[in-house]
Design a protein around this motif. Structure first.
Motif, PDB file in Angstrom:
ATOM      1  N   GLU A  61       0.833  -1.205   0.000  1.00  0.00           N
ATOM      2  CA  GLU A  61       0.000   0.000   0.000  1.00  0.00           C
ATOM      3  C   GLU A  61       0.867   1.255   0.000  1.00  0.00           C
ATOM      4  O   GLU A  61       1.551   1.539   0.966  1.00  0.00           O
ATOM      5  N   ALA A  67      -1.932   2.325   4.718  1.00  0.00           N
ATOM      6  CA  ALA A  67      -1.013   1.233   5.015  1.00  0.00           C
ATOM      7  C   ALA A  67      -0.904   0.996   6.522  1.00  0.00           C
ATOM      8  O   ALA A  67      -0.924  -0.142   6.982  1.00  0.00           O
ATOM      9  N   ARG A  70      -4.085  -0.650   7.765  1.00  0.00           N
ATOM     10  CA  ARG A  70      -4.155  -2.059   7.352  1.00  0.00           C
ATOM     11  C   ARG A  70      -3.150  -2.927   8.105  1.00  0.00           C
ATOM     12  O   ARG A  70      -3.441  -4.081   8.409  1.00  0.00           O
ATOM     13  N   HIS A 108       6.305   1.250   6.805  1.00  0.00           N
ATOM     14  CA  HIS A 108       5.871   1.845   5.539  1.00  0.00           C
ATOM     15  C   HIS A 108       6.965   2.725   4.947  1.00  0.00           C
ATOM     16  O   HIS A 108       7.230   2.680   3.734  1.00  0.00           O
TER      17      HIS A 108
END
Length: 165
Positions: A61, A67, A70, A108
């Motif tokens: 993502e 992100a 999730r 991320h």
């Protein structure tokens, strides 16, 4: 029996008792060490599973906020605390989210490094090492709750009767 023989036998029996006591102490110590090593191994694999699942979600993502959401959903779903979304968690989970969100953001950032703007230095992520941050979270959780975080992955499975037809 002469007194000398009784004394000899008594000394030998005392040696036997002392040897048995020493053996029991060694066995008890080894059992503790084995349990600690088993727990360390189990928690290392659980940490791998949790962080690698979060890292995979982060890589898929590109949108940071989505992100992070999730990743946290995946973690809490894996634990069994939620089925659909983070809204299922109560207010008691707020400190957990406060600790875990920066870790998810760091994962991320590692998967999607920011492109440096020309003439400006790239901004380093808030958390440089997600593993160290996760271990710090684990230490905080254990201090707060009195049990290791990675123990939440344990699930009681009731015994099922074996029935033959």
């Amino acid at each position: 029996m002469p007194a000398a023989a009784d004394s000899l036998i008594a000394r030998l029996q005392a040696d036997c008792t002392a040897a048995e006591t020493a053996e029991r102490q060694v066995r008890a110590s080894l059992e503790v060490q084995i349990r600690e090593a088993e727990r360390a191994r189990t928690f290392a694999w659980r940490r791998l599973s949790a962080l690698s699942d979060m890292a995979r979600v982060a890589a898929l993502e590109p949108d940071r906020e989505l992100a992070v959401e999730r990743q946290l959903e995946a973690l809490f779903r894996d634990i069994g605390w939620i089925e659909t979304g983070l809204s299922e968690l109560g207010d008691g989970a707020r400190p957990l989210l406060d600790w875990l969100r920066p870790i998810a953001e760091a994962l991320h950032a590692g998967a999607h490094p920011a492109e440096p703007v020309e003439g400006e230095a790239a901004e380093p992520p808030v958390i440089a090492d997600p593993i160290a941050a996760f271990r710090a979270f684990e230490a905080w959780y254990e201090a707060e709750r009195g049990e290791p975080f990675l123990q939440v992955f344990d699930r009681y499975v009731p015994p099922t009767p074996v029935v033959e037809f």
